[in-house]
Scaffold this motif. Structure first.
Motif, PDB file in Angstrom:
ATOM      1  N   MET A   1       0.845  -1.175   0.000  1.00 31.88           N
ATOM      2  CA  MET A   1       0.000   0.000   0.000  1.00 31.88           C
ATOM      3  C   MET A   1       0.889   1.236   0.000  1.00 31.88           C
ATOM      4  SD  MET A   1      -2.841   0.877   2.802  1.00 31.88           S
ATOM      5  CE  MET A   1      -3.653   2.402   2.823  1.00 31.88           C
ATOM      6  N   LEU A   2       0.535   2.238  -0.798  1.00 28.48           N
ATOM      7  CA  LEU A   2       1.270   3.485  -0.838  1.00 28.48           C
ATOM      8  C   LEU A   2       0.424   4.576  -0.195  1.00 28.48           C
ATOM      9  CD1 LEU A   2       2.665   3.341  -4.473  1.00 28.48           C
ATOM     10  CD2 LEU A   2       3.858   2.792  -2.363  1.00 28.48           C
ATOM     11  N   ILE A   3       1.040   5.379   0.641  1.00 31.98           N
ATOM     12  CA  ILE A   3       0.323   6.446   1.325  1.00 31.98           C
ATOM     13  C   ILE A   3       0.917   7.783   0.906  1.00 31.98           C
ATOM     14  CG2 ILE A   3      -0.270   7.439   3.566  1.00 31.98           C
ATOM     15  CD1 ILE A   3      -0.139   4.628   4.710  1.00 31.98           C
ATOM     16  N   GLU A   4       0.073   8.694   0.430  1.00 30.78           N
ATOM     17  CA  GLU A   4       0.523   9.994  -0.044  1.00 30.78           C
ATOM     18  C   GLU A   4       1.016  10.866   1.110  1.00 30.78           C
ATOM     19  OE1 GLU A   4      -1.010  13.673  -2.841  1.00 30.78           O
ATOM     20  OE2 GLU A   4      -2.439  12.160  -2.191  1.00 30.78           O
ATOM     21  N   GLY A   5       2.153  11.561   0.870  1.00 32.33           N
ATOM     22  CA  GLY A   5       2.638  12.551   1.806  1.00 32.33           C
ATOM     23  C   GLY A   5       3.418  12.037   2.994  1.00 32.33           C
ATOM     24  N   LYS A   6       3.665  10.750   3.112  1.00 34.55           N
ATOM     25  CA  LYS A   6       4.403  10.189   4.245  1.00 34.55           C
ATOM     26  C   LYS A   6       5.787   9.752   3.807  1.00 34.55           C
ATOM     27  CE  LYS A   6       0.917  10.333   7.102  1.00 34.55           C
ATOM     28  NZ  LYS A   6       0.871  11.081   8.312  1.00 34.55           N
ATOM     29  N   ASN A   7       6.819  10.170   4.532  1.00 34.14           N
ATOM     30  CA  ASN A   7       8.196   9.762   4.263  1.00 34.14           C
ATOM     31  C   ASN A   7       8.511   9.810   2.764  1.00 34.14           C
ATOM     32  OD1 ASN A   7       8.605   9.241   7.019  1.00 34.14           O
ATOM     33  ND2 ASN A   7       7.740   7.194   6.781  1.00 34.14           N
ATOM     34  N   THR A   8       8.420  10.970   2.201  1.00 29.63           N
ATOM     35  CA  THR A   8       8.568  11.157   0.765  1.00 29.63           C
ATOM     36  C   THR A   8       9.873  10.562   0.250  1.00 29.63           C
ATOM     37  OG1 THR A   8       7.336  13.199   0.944  1.00 29.63           O
ATOM     38  CG2 THR A   8       8.580  12.879  -1.062  1.00 29.63           C
ATOM     39  N   SER A   9       9.761   9.754  -0.789  1.00 25.71           N
ATOM     40  CA  SER A   9      10.948   9.232  -1.463  1.00 25.71           C
ATOM     41  C   SER A   9      11.192  10.061  -2.719  1.00 25.71           C
ATOM     42  CB  SER A   9      10.777   7.748  -1.783  1.00 25.71           C
ATOM     43  OG  SER A   9       9.623   7.556  -2.560  1.00 25.71           O
ATOM     44  N   ARG A  10      12.305   9.817  -3.384  1.00 23.14           N
ATOM     45  CA  ARG A  10      12.665  10.603  -4.554  1.00 23.14           C
ATOM     46  C   ARG A  10      12.788   9.689  -5.773  1.00 23.14           C
ATOM     47  NH1 ARG A  10      14.561  15.563  -3.653  1.00 23.14           N
ATOM     48  NH2 ARG A  10      16.274  15.501  -5.127  1.00 23.14           N
ATOM     49  N   ALA A  11      12.613  10.289  -6.956  1.00 26.67           N
ATOM     50  CA  ALA A  11      12.741   9.552  -8.211  1.00 26.67           C
ATOM     51  C   ALA A  11      13.231  10.520  -9.282  1.00 26.67           C
ATOM     52  CB  ALA A  11      11.400   8.950  -8.619  1.00 26.67           C
ATOM     53  N   GLN A  12      13.828   9.967 -10.344  1.00 26.83           N
ATOM     54  CA  GLN A  12      14.254  10.815 -11.455  1.00 26.83           C
ATOM     55  C   GLN A  12      13.038  11.172 -12.290  1.00 26.83           C
ATOM     56  OE1 GLN A  12      17.735   8.784 -13.241  1.00 26.83           O
ATOM     57  NE2 GLN A  12      18.593  10.835 -13.171  1.00 26.83           N
ATOM     58  N   TYR A  13      12.936  12.433 -12.660  1.00 25.50           N
ATOM     59  CA  TYR A  13      11.820  12.973 -13.415  1.00 25.50           C
ATOM     60  C   TYR A  13      12.338  13.448 -14.768  1.00 25.50           C
ATOM     61  CZ  TYR A  13       7.955  16.131 -14.577  1.00 25.50           C
ATOM     62  OH  TYR A  13       6.917  16.762 -15.196  1.00 25.50           O
ATOM     63  N   LEU A  14      11.702  12.982 -15.866  1.00 19.84           N
ATOM     64  CA  LEU A  14      12.105  13.384 -17.215  1.00 19.84           C
ATOM     65  C   LEU A  14      11.581  14.781 -17.495  1.00 19.84           C
ATOM     66  CD1 LEU A  14      13.322  12.719 -20.004  1.00 19.84           C
ATOM     67  CD2 LEU A  14      11.080  11.814 -20.627  1.00 19.84           C
ATOM     68  N   ILE A  15      12.489  15.682 -17.833  1.00 23.98           N
ATOM     69  CA  ILE A  15      12.115  17.062 -18.141  1.00 23.98           C
ATOM     70  C   ILE A  15      11.925  17.242 -19.643  1.00 23.98           C
ATOM     71  CG2 ILE A  15      12.886  19.466 -18.033  1.00 23.98           C
ATOM     72  CD1 ILE A  15      14.435  18.626 -15.477  1.00 23.98           C
ATOM     73  N   ARG A  16      12.895  16.769 -20.424  1.00 23.38           N
ATOM     74  CA  ARG A  16      12.836  16.909 -21.886  1.00 23.38           C
ATOM     75  C   ARG A  16      13.956  16.072 -22.502  1.00 23.38           C
ATOM     76  NH1 ARG A  16      15.314  21.212 -19.771  1.00 23.38           N
ATOM     77  NH2 ARG A  16      17.412  21.694 -20.488  1.00 23.38           N
ATOM     78  N   TYR A  17      13.977  16.024 -23.831  1.00 18.83           N
ATOM     79  CA  TYR A  17      15.093  15.451 -24.579  1.00 18.83           C
ATOM     80  C   TYR A  17      15.800  16.601 -25.280  1.00 18.83           C
ATOM     81  CZ  TYR A  17      13.242  10.744 -23.967  1.00 18.83           C
ATOM     82  OH  TYR A  17      12.811   9.563 -23.431  1.00 18.83           O
ATOM     83  N   GLU A  18      17.117  16.535 -25.382  1.00 22.67           N
ATOM     84  CA  GLU A  18      17.840  17.581 -26.106  1.00 22.67           C
ATOM     85  C   GLU A  18      18.977  16.965 -26.902  1.00 22.67           C
ATOM     86  OE1 GLU A  18      20.962  19.403 -22.891  1.00 22.67           O
ATOM     87  OE2 GLU A  18      18.978  20.286 -22.930  1.00 22.67           O
ATOM     88  N   ASP A  19      19.401  17.711 -27.939  1.00 29.24           N
ATOM     89  CA  ASP A  19      20.485  17.297 -28.815  1.00 29.24           C
ATOM     90  C   ASP A  19      21.721  18.126 -28.502  1.00 29.24           C
ATOM     91  OD1 ASP A  19      19.210  15.341 -30.499  1.00 29.24           O
ATOM     92  OD2 ASP A  19      18.091  16.986 -31.415  1.00 29.24           O
ATOM     93  N   PRO A  20      22.682  17.611 -27.697  1.00 23.61           N
ATOM     94  CA  PRO A  20      23.914  18.367 -27.432  1.00 23.61           C
ATOM     95  C   PRO A  20      24.707  18.551 -28.727  1.00 23.61           C
ATOM     96  CG  PRO A  20      23.705  16.491 -25.936  1.00 23.61           C
ATOM     97  CD  PRO A  20      22.645  16.352 -26.979  1.00 23.61           C
ATOM     98  N   VAL A  21      25.320  19.721 -28.856  1.00 25.42           N
ATOM     99  CA  VAL A  21      26.119  20.022 -30.046  1.00 25.42           C
ATOM    100  C   VAL A  21      27.528  20.427 -29.631  1.00 25.42           C
ATOM    101  CG1 VAL A  21      24.136  20.708 -31.449  1.00 25.42           C
ATOM    102  CG2 VAL A  21      25.314  22.418 -30.087  1.00 25.42           C
ATOM    103  N   ASN A  22      28.489  20.280 -30.556  1.00 26.26           N
ATOM    104  CA  ASN A  22      29.860  20.707 -30.280  1.00 26.26           C
ATOM    105  C   ASN A  22      30.036  22.180 -30.668  1.00 26.26           C
ATOM    106  OD1 ASN A  22      30.170  20.790 -33.062  1.00 26.26           O
ATOM    107  ND2 ASN A  22      31.357  18.916 -33.188  1.00 26.26           N
ATOM    108  N   GLU A  23      31.280  22.676 -30.623  1.00 30.99           N
ATOM    109  CA  GLU A  23      31.550  24.081 -30.931  1.00 30.99           C
ATOM    110  C   GLU A  23      31.126  24.474 -32.342  1.00 30.99           C
ATOM    111  OE1 GLU A  23      34.752  21.931 -30.529  1.00 30.99           O
ATOM    112  OE2 GLU A  23      33.769  21.856 -28.601  1.00 30.99           O
TER     113      GLU A  23
END
Length: 124
Positions: A1-23
């Motif tokens: 069972m999961l309970i909201e708001g108790k002993n909050t754990s952390r997870a990785q959240y996807l923000i976006r995808y990007e294309d890194p470029v060189n100089e």
């Protein structure tokens, strides 16, 4: 069972995808890279009920990871919009199993097809 708001754990959240470029402005990778950050989830695992599991995709949905690049002549692994750096304005719709075409006389070299970040059908 999961309970909201108790002993909050952390997870990785996807923000976006990007294309890194060189100089020189050239892409460093064939496919976009995910940009993530750690965020609080607001959920804590209290107890797992024995024998009561749910397949990952059933509760979260399929993870939207772009498919790897695919060389010309190979079958399309996922239906959707794809493009190739071998030709400008090459974005087009393929169905699973369609064979990716080769682009002849391209300055880019070998033809590889990449999953398009934009999966919206163009409006005329």
């Amino acid at each position: 069972m999961l309970i909201e708001g108790k002993n909050t754990s952390r997870a990785q959240y996807l923000i976006r995808y990007e294309d890194p470029v060189n100089e020189d402005g050239r892409k460093l990778y064939d496919s976009p890279l995910p940009v993530t950050e750690w965020r609080s989830t607001g959920w804590t695992l209290i107890e797992r009920a024995p024998g009561e599991t749910i397949p990952f995709e059933a509760w979260l949905g399929a993870v939207d990871t772009p498919p790897a690049r695919v060389p010309a002549g190979e079958p399309c692994p996922r239906s959707g919009w794809w493009h190739t750096p071998a030709r400008a304005d090459s974005r087009r719709l393929f169905k699973t199993g369609d064979t990716f075409p080769n682009i002849d006389n391209s300055d880019y070299g070998s033809t590889f097809w990449l999953w398009s970040q934009d999966q919206i059908t163009p409006q005329l």
